[in-house]
Design a protein around this motif. Structure first.
Motif, PDB file in Angstrom:
ATOM      1  N   GLU A 185       0.759  -1.006   0.034  1.00 20.28           N
ATOM      2  CA  GLU A 185      -0.018   0.030   0.265  1.00 20.28           C
ATOM      3  C   GLU A 185       0.912   1.164  -0.073  1.00 20.28           C
ATOM      4  O   GLU A 185       0.462   2.225  -0.496  1.00 20.28           O
ATOM      5  CB  GLU A 185      -1.029   0.086   1.238  1.00 20.28           C
ATOM      6  N   ARG A 186       2.114   1.232   0.832  1.00 22.13           N
ATOM      7  CA  ARG A 186       2.871   2.533   0.897  1.00 22.13           C
ATOM      8  C   ARG A 186       4.208   2.224   0.122  1.00 22.13           C
ATOM      9  O   ARG A 186       4.720   3.361  -0.263  1.00 22.13           O
ATOM     10  CB  ARG A 186       3.290   2.440   2.425  1.00 22.13           C
TER      11      ARG A 186
ATOM     12  N   GLU B  89       5.408   1.402  -3.749  1.00 19.73           N
ATOM     13  CA  GLU B  89       4.985   1.150  -5.037  1.00 19.73           C
ATOM     14  C   GLU B  89       6.161   0.882  -6.062  1.00 19.73           C
ATOM     15  O   GLU B  89       7.063   1.586  -5.968  1.00 19.73           O
ATOM     16  CB  GLU B  89       4.209   2.224  -5.631  1.00 19.73           C
TER      17      GLU B  89
END
Ligand code: SAH
Length: 286
Positions: free
Chosen positions: A116-117, A119
């Motif tokens: 999620e954090r 990429e």
């Protein structure tokens, strides 16, 4: 600054280089595809500890925290980006010119529960798809060695927000001896490998003294330029030991001889550490 022959490797050459070397590094060095940082000759840290320590040293200079977004330009398989995100709480976008690394990095992020954090994307750090002023900080950890430095630095400066920090490491050509120092003409940073002058060129070297000019030409303000050669020089012997220790396991798992990998990565089994320096640079966008 750059001679006409000093062209960076193509994306294809770059990807082939790391696709050959990556599995060997993962098995016998670390998921960190960078040099280790040792406190001194008596420091017995493992490659994992020493490479993580180098990451931490750069992370501390980025000055980011939760809510910030960092570009990791030349992210390898994402190990430093994941560490940076967990140490600081920042979001990280890692880019690399190897599609295989993008996949591996995404997998590591999923395994770490951090997708999620953190990429990962395929992109060229010299010509990124990002809007100007998108990032609070940029990290380029042992990646600018493969790039045309002025182009890469201008691009990193472009995507930084005003007040944002660029932190990177680079290799450099140690200063020539006194008598050579009088040689006329600018240093020619022709792409050269550690091994042979006639090999395809994966890494180029400039001088430590070239850095203040590179930074100001990119519109940045130099905050720090530190020679860390003494701290990283154990890397070359330790890496070679690691390769040799894992030769059997590597060759039977991948069905390829160690020498073939080193050859295709244009590395020698006898690197000459004395010929390579390493620096840490930090700069701010005004
Ligand atoms: N920073 C990572 C990887 C260092 S290896 C780490 O410390 O583990 C150098 C990295 O730079 C590789 O991932 C390679 O694919 C990437 N690279 C080289 N040239 C690039 C370019 N032009 N654009 C983006 N990434 C590049």
């Amino acid at each position: 600054m750059t001679s006409p022959s000093a062209v960076p490797p193509t994306a294809h050459q770059m990807a082939d280089f790391y696709d050959a070397l990556g599995p060997l590094l993962r098995m016998s060095w670390s998921d960190n595809f960078h040099l280790g940082y040792w406190e001194g000759p008596g420091d017995g840290s493992s490659p994992q500890e020493a490479t993580d320590r180098f990451t931490d040293l750069l992370v501390s200079r980025l000055g980011v925290g939760a809510g910030d977004v960092v570009l990791d330009a030349g992210c390898g398989i994402g190990s430093p980006a994941l560490r940076l995100a967990s140490l600081t709480g920042a979001r990280v976008v890692g880019i690399t010119i190897s599609r295989q690394q993008v996949e591996q990095a995404r997998e590591l992020a999923r395994e770490a529960g951090m997708a999620e954090r953190v990429e990962f994307r395929y992109a060229d750090a010299m010509d990124t798809p990002f809007e100007a002023e998108s990032f609070d900080a940029v990290l380029a950890f042992e990646s600018i060695v493969h790039m045309e430095r002025p182009t890469a630095l201008r691009e990193m400066a472009r995507v930084l927000k005003p007040g944002g920090r660029l932190v990177l490491t680079d290799v450099f050509q140690p200063q020539p001896q006194e008598e050579e120092a009088t040689d006329a003409g600018p240093f020619d940073p022709a792409f050269a490998t550690i091994r042979e002058e006639d090999s395809p060129d994966m890494t180029s070297f400039v001088r430590l003294d070239d850095w203040p000019g590179l930074v100001s030409d990119a519109g940045l303000v130099l905050d720090e330029l530190t020679d860390v050669t003494r701290n990283v020089e154990q890397t070359f012997a330790r890496m070679l030991d690691g390769f040799l220790d894992h030769r059997r396991e590597f060759e039977s798992r991948y069905g390829v001889r160690l020498e073939q990998v080193l050859d295709s990565a244009k590395l020698s089994a006898q690197p000459n550490p004395a010929s390579v320096g390493c620096l840490v640079m930090a700069a701010t966008k005004p």
